[in-house]
Write a protein that holds these residues in place. Structure first.
Motif, PDB file in Angstrom:
ATOM      1  N   LEU A  13       1.012  -1.386  -0.391  1.00  0.00           N
ATOM      2  CA  LEU A  13       0.009  -0.780   0.088  1.00  0.00           C
ATOM      3  C   LEU A  13       0.476   1.233  -0.131  1.00  0.00           C
ATOM      4  O   LEU A  13       0.665   1.954  -0.789  1.00  0.00           O
ATOM      5  CB  LEU A  13      -1.047   0.058   1.074  1.00  0.00           C
ATOM      6  N   ARG A  14       1.876   1.648   0.569  1.00  0.00           N
ATOM      7  CA  ARG A  14       3.312   2.176   1.086  1.00  0.00           C
ATOM      8  C   ARG A  14       3.506   2.822  -0.520  1.00  0.00           C
ATOM      9  O   ARG A  14       3.518   3.701  -0.814  1.00  0.00           O
ATOM     10  CB  ARG A  14       3.727   2.231   1.912  1.00  0.00           C
ATOM     11  N   ASP A  25       2.690  14.517  -8.030  1.00  0.00           N
ATOM     12  CA  ASP A  25       3.295  15.154  -7.796  1.00  0.00           C
ATOM     13  C   ASP A  25       1.990  15.454  -5.674  1.00  0.00           C
ATOM     14  O   ASP A  25       2.437  15.522  -5.176  1.00  0.00           O
ATOM     15  CB  ASP A  25       3.293  16.432  -7.809  1.00  0.00           C
ATOM     16  N   GLU A  26       0.658  15.482  -6.003  1.00  0.00           N
ATOM     17  CA  GLU A  26      -0.025  15.890  -5.173  1.00  0.00           C
ATOM     18  C   GLU A  26      -1.539  15.093  -5.524  1.00  0.00           C
ATOM     19  O   GLU A  26      -1.633  15.227  -6.499  1.00  0.00           O
ATOM     20  CB  GLU A  26      -0.263  16.952  -4.399  1.00  0.00           C
ATOM     21  N   ALA A  27      -1.906  14.186  -4.476  1.00  0.00           N
ATOM     22  CA  ALA A  27      -3.142  13.676  -4.514  1.00  0.00           C
ATOM     23  C   ALA A  27      -4.046  13.875  -3.368  1.00  0.00           C
ATOM     24  O   ALA A  27      -3.809  14.172  -2.228  1.00  0.00           O
ATOM     25  CB  ALA A  27      -3.221  12.059  -4.561  1.00  0.00           C
ATOM     26  N   GLU A  28      -5.533  13.857  -3.991  1.00  0.00           N
ATOM     27  CA  GLU A  28      -6.296  14.294  -2.307  1.00  0.00           C
ATOM     28  C   GLU A  28      -6.943  12.940  -1.514  1.00  0.00           C
ATOM     29  O   GLU A  28      -6.668  11.738  -2.604  1.00  0.00           O
ATOM     30  CB  GLU A  28      -7.947  14.942  -2.671  1.00  0.00           C
ATOM     31  N   PHE A  29      -6.987  12.470  -0.769  1.00  0.00           N
ATOM     32  CA  PHE A  29      -7.246  11.187  -0.070  1.00  0.00           C
ATOM     33  C   PHE A  29      -8.308  10.145  -0.338  1.00  0.00           C
ATOM     34  O   PHE A  29      -7.589   8.924  -0.706  1.00  0.00           O
ATOM     35  CB  PHE A  29      -7.636  11.681   1.804  1.00  0.00           C
ATOM     36  N   PRO A  30      -9.710  11.136  -0.899  1.00  0.00           N
ATOM     37  CA  PRO A  30     -10.700  10.223  -1.865  1.00  0.00           C
ATOM     38  C   PRO A  30      -9.688   9.551  -3.056  1.00  0.00           C
ATOM     39  O   PRO A  30     -10.007   8.119  -3.168  1.00  0.00           O
ATOM     40  CB  PRO A  30     -11.940  10.719  -1.884  1.00  0.00           C
ATOM     41  N   TYR A  31      -9.135  10.243  -3.694  1.00  0.00           N
ATOM     42  CA  TYR A  31      -8.550   9.927  -4.993  1.00  0.00           C
ATOM     43  C   TYR A  31      -7.892   8.153  -4.416  1.00  0.00           C
ATOM     44  O   TYR A  31      -7.714   6.927  -5.917  1.00  0.00           O
ATOM     45  CB  TYR A  31      -8.129  10.663  -4.925  1.00  0.00           C
ATOM     46  N   GLY A  37      -7.571   0.626  -3.353  1.00  0.00           N
ATOM     47  CA  GLY A  37      -9.062   0.123  -3.198  1.00  0.00           C
ATOM     48  C   GLY A  37      -8.374   0.245  -1.795  1.00  0.00           C
ATOM     49  O   GLY A  37      -8.809  -1.086  -1.193  1.00  0.00           O
ATOM     50  N   ALA A  38      -8.069   0.865  -0.989  1.00  0.00           N
ATOM     51  CA  ALA A  38      -7.598   0.496   0.420  1.00  0.00           C
ATOM     52  C   ALA A  38      -9.465   1.022   1.102  1.00  0.00           C
ATOM     53  O   ALA A  38      -9.912   1.857   1.087  1.00  0.00           O
ATOM     54  CB  ALA A  38      -6.292   1.139   1.153  1.00  0.00           C
TER      55      ALA A  38
END
Length: 97
Positions: A13-14, A25-31, A37-38
């Motif tokens: 997962l990491r 570079d960056e992403a929102e948590f829900p994405y 699939g976590a």
């Protein structure tokens, strides 16, 4: 000679989180949750480990009235990921010989 694999990135997962962030570079948590699939709880724990190591930066903000968590890869994280990929290549090259 094998290069050691970073145990922090050797977690599925990491590694998935870092792989997503290395290209965006960056992403929102829900994405990130959707792409990996976590579960929210497991992802939160793994994001915290990456953040504690300095591999990612976590920014908590709001979109309107809703909380928004953004994960950003750091220079340290980018270097760690690139080093991890190079270490994997050394393992693959030995298998070809």
């Amino acid at each position: 000679m094998f290069q050691p694999l970073d145990p922090l990135l050797h977690s599925e997962l990491r590694l998935a989180v870092m792989s997503l962030l290395i290209s965006t570079d960056e992403a929102e948590f829900p994405y990130i949750k959707e792409q990996t699939g976590a579960t929210a709880g497991n992802l939160s724990v793994q994001v915290d480990k990456l953040s504690t190591a300095g591999y990612i930066e976590v920014v908590k903000t709001f979109k309107g009235k809703r909380p928004c968590t953004i994960c950003r890869i750091t220079d340290k994280g980018r270097h760690a990921f690139e080093t991890y990929v190079e270490a994997l290549r050394t393992y693959l090259e030995v298998g070809k010989k």
